[in-house]
Design a protein around this motif. Structure first.
Motif, mmCIF file in Angstrom:
data_model
loop_
_atom_site.group_PDB
_atom_site.id
_atom_site.type_symbol
_atom_site.label_atom_id
_atom_site.label_comp_id
_atom_site.label_asym_id
_atom_site.label_seq_id
_atom_site.Cartn_x
_atom_site.Cartn_y
_atom_site.Cartn_z
ATOM 1 N N VAL A 171 4.280 18.628 -19.200
ATOM 2 C CA VAL A 171 3.043 18.398 -19.949
ATOM 3 C C VAL A 171 2.241 17.325 -19.230
ATOM 4 C CG1 VAL A 171 3.990 19.053 -22.192
ATOM 5 C CG2 VAL A 171 4.167 16.681 -21.440
ATOM 6 N N TRP A 172 0.959 17.251 -19.549
ATOM 7 C CA TRP A 172 0.119 16.139 -19.118
ATOM 8 C C TRP A 172 -0.229 15.330 -20.356
ATOM 9 C CZ3 TRP A 172 -3.441 19.934 -16.060
ATOM 10 C CH2 TRP A 172 -2.844 20.235 -14.829
ATOM 11 N N ASP A 173 -0.169 14.026 -20.246
ATOM 12 C CA ASP A 173 -0.439 13.157 -21.395
ATOM 13 C C ASP A 173 -1.772 13.484 -22.054
ATOM 14 O OD1 ASP A 173 1.841 11.655 -21.520
ATOM 15 O OD2 ASP A 173 1.110 10.097 -20.158
ATOM 16 N N ASN A 174 -1.716 13.806 -23.320
ATOM 17 C CA ASN A 174 -2.923 13.983 -24.121
ATOM 18 C C ASN A 174 -2.514 14.036 -25.586
ATOM 19 O OD1 ASN A 174 -2.949 17.009 -25.143
ATOM 20 N ND2 ASN A 174 -2.330 17.116 -22.993
ATOM 21 N N ALA A 175 -3.491 14.000 -26.462
ATOM 22 C CA ALA A 175 -3.214 13.899 -27.901
ATOM 23 C C ALA A 175 -2.443 15.090 -28.442
ATOM 24 C CB ALA A 175 -4.530 13.734 -28.663
ATOM 25 N N ALA A 232 -0.139 11.726 -14.616
ATOM 26 C CA ALA A 232 -0.085 11.898 -16.077
ATOM 27 C C ALA A 232 1.038 12.833 -16.490
ATOM 28 C CB ALA A 232 -1.417 12.437 -16.589
ATOM 29 N N GLU A 233 1.783 13.298 -15.521
ATOM 30 C CA GLU A 233 2.865 14.247 -15.763
ATOM 31 C C GLU A 233 4.019 13.632 -16.543
ATOM 32 O OE1 GLU A 233 4.736 16.963 -12.535
ATOM 33 O OE2 GLU A 233 5.910 15.114 -12.516
ATOM 34 N N ASN A 234 4.463 14.355 -17.558
ATOM 35 C CA ASN A 234 5.687 14.053 -18.290
ATOM 36 C C ASN A 234 6.395 15.375 -18.551
ATOM 37 O OD1 ASN A 234 6.002 11.095 -19.250
ATOM 38 N ND2 ASN A 234 3.832 11.503 -19.571
ATOM 39 N N ASN A 294 -5.548 23.723 -21.355
ATOM 40 C CA ASN A 294 -4.935 24.831 -20.621
ATOM 41 C C ASN A 294 -3.432 24.655 -20.454
ATOM 42 O OD1 ASN A 294 -7.345 26.181 -20.365
ATOM 43 N ND2 ASN A 294 -7.799 25.397 -18.321
ATOM 44 N N ILE A 295 -2.976 23.425 -20.183
ATOM 45 C CA ILE A 295 -1.533 23.243 -19.993
ATOM 46 C C ILE A 295 -0.795 23.348 -21.329
ATOM 47 C CG2 ILE A 295 -1.448 20.696 -20.172
ATOM 48 C CD1 ILE A 295 0.614 20.836 -17.829
ATOM 49 N N ILE A 296 -1.418 22.916 -22.405
ATOM 50 C CA ILE A 296 -0.804 23.072 -23.724
ATOM 51 C C ILE A 296 -0.664 24.557 -24.080
ATOM 52 C CG2 ILE A 296 -1.161 22.716 -26.202
ATOM 53 C CD1 ILE A 296 -0.117 20.254 -24.785
ATOM 54 N N THR A 297 -1.668 25.345 -23.718
ATOM 55 C CA THR A 297 -1.603 26.792 -23.944
ATOM 56 C C THR A 297 -0.422 27.409 -23.198
ATOM 57 O OG1 THR A 297 -3.999 26.951 -24.281
ATOM 58 C CG2 THR A 297 -2.847 28.979 -23.691
ATOM 59 N N LEU A 298 -0.214 26.963 -21.950
ATOM 60 C CA LEU A 298 0.929 27.442 -21.176
ATOM 61 C C LEU A 298 2.246 27.058 -21.862
ATOM 62 C CD1 LEU A 298 -0.119 26.636 -17.482
ATOM 63 C CD2 LEU A 298 0.023 28.888 -18.549
ATOM 64 N N CYS A 299 2.306 25.830 -22.360
ATOM 65 C CA CYS A 299 3.527 25.360 -23.025
ATOM 66 C C CYS A 299 3.862 26.210 -24.248
ATOM 67 C CB CYS A 299 3.365 23.903 -23.424
ATOM 68 S SG CYS A 299 3.406 22.743 -22.030
ATOM 69 N N TYR A 300 2.853 26.565 -25.020
ATOM 70 C CA TYR A 300 3.116 27.376 -26.210
ATOM 71 C C TYR A 300 3.583 28.786 -25.829
ATOM 72 C CZ TYR A 300 1.616 24.036 -29.745
ATOM 73 O OH TYR A 300 1.551 22.946 -30.577
ATOM 74 N N MET A 351 5.165 24.815 -14.955
ATOM 75 C CA MET A 351 3.836 25.419 -14.861
ATOM 76 C C MET A 351 2.743 24.404 -15.152
ATOM 77 S SD MET A 351 3.896 29.285 -16.381
ATOM 78 C CE MET A 351 4.303 28.848 -18.057
ATOM 79 N N ALA A 352 1.644 24.549 -14.431
ATOM 80 C CA ALA A 352 0.440 23.760 -14.696
ATOM 81 C C ALA A 352 -0.755 24.602 -14.272
ATOM 82 C CB ALA A 352 0.465 22.448 -13.934
ATOM 83 N N PRO A 353 -1.850 24.530 -15.006
ATOM 84 C CA PRO A 353 -3.030 25.310 -14.637
ATOM 85 C C PRO A 353 -3.736 24.700 -13.434
ATOM 86 C CG PRO A 353 -3.553 23.870 -16.464
ATOM 87 C CD PRO A 353 -2.075 23.702 -16.205
ATOM 88 N N ASN A 354 -4.518 25.501 -12.758
ATOM 89 C CA ASN A 354 -5.377 24.950 -11.701
ATOM 90 C C ASN A 354 -6.369 23.988 -12.338
ATOM 91 O OD1 ASN A 354 -4.204 26.456 -9.605
ATOM 92 N ND2 ASN A 354 -5.491 28.221 -10.064
#
Length: 239
Positions: A192-196, A225-227, A166-172, A152-155
């Motif tokens: 995930v997308w690379d971020n802090a 940035a996808e991992n 938004n993508i971190i929210t989906l992951c949780y 999953m990834a957000p628009n």
């Protein structure tokens, strides 16, 4: 072996420059050129996978043996369905491996998903909605999940910090579902997308799984940035 053969065949591809780009936006030109020069796109067509992302899961599964015959697999963000196609084969949901246990594959996505034989698909449904997760539970019956996949990834909004949030929210949302529904020693794979915030998410996942690592399969484009976070050995809430 399949992935190794694919990697070696990539070297033989020469760059293709499309001749029908006149009048197209620059972004469209770049996308079309990249697609034409992407060996995974062509390979997906040959092997009847719905998109190139199948090779990301194939590579990860080949290395870590995520999906075995008899496994129950839930594929979040399943459209167009290539991961579910892989899961059906590897879990033996299609019964093609005689004498081996048959698995179950459930896919869900906001978009419509065209039918995949031997998979149960919930299209036009938001995984984050509790009522839709209840539908998955009803389909599972008494089964627990052995492997949860999330591509999953957000628009994209174009606002970097918002897209990352938004993508971190989906992951949780996937992690919460996994904690409630996974069988002992189950696995979890999420994009995930690379971020802090990824490091924080990784530490939270470690509370429930014995092994957690960040990976980037070869089929994941180098400029992306996808991992993926791969968690194995689900131990539940109490450790």
């Amino acid at each position: 072996m399949l992935i190794r053969r694919l990697h070696s065949s990539i070297q033989s591809f020469g760059k293709i420059v499309p001749s029908n780009l006149k009048g197209k936006k620059k972004s469209s030109q770049e996308w079309l050129t990249r697609q034409l020069n992407d060996p995974y796109v062509e390979r997906a067509k040959i092997m009847n996978y719905r998109c190139r992302s199948a090779f990301k899961l194939l590579e990860i599964d080949q290395k870590y043996s995520l999906i075995k015959p008899g496994f129950t697999v839930v594929d979040c963000g399943a459209a167009p369905g290539s991961w579910s196609q892989v899961a059906v084969k590897h879990s033996n949901a299609d019964g093609s491996k005689q004498g081996m246990p048959k698995g179950m594959v459930i896919g869900i996505d906001l978009l419509q998903i065209y039918p995949i034989e031997h998979a149960t698909l919930f299209g036009n449904m938001d995984f984050t909605k509790p009522e839709n997760q209840d539908k998955i539970r009803a389909q599972l019956g008494e089964r627990r999940i052995d492997c949860i996949l999330s591509d999953m990834a957000p628009n994209a909004t174009g606002v970097r910090y918002l897209d990352q949030e938004n993508i971190i929210t989906l992951c949780y949302s996937v992690l919460r579902f996994a904690i409630l529904m996974s069988s002992p020693n189950a696995s979890l794979l999420m994009k995930v997308w690379d971020n802090a915030e990824v490091s924080v998410l990784e530490k939270n996942i470690q509370k429930y799984y014995t092994h957690v690592k960040r990976i980037k399969p070869s089929a994941s484009r180098s400029d992306s940035a996808e991992n993926f976070l791969l968690a194995r050995g689900f131990v539940g809430i109490e450790r």
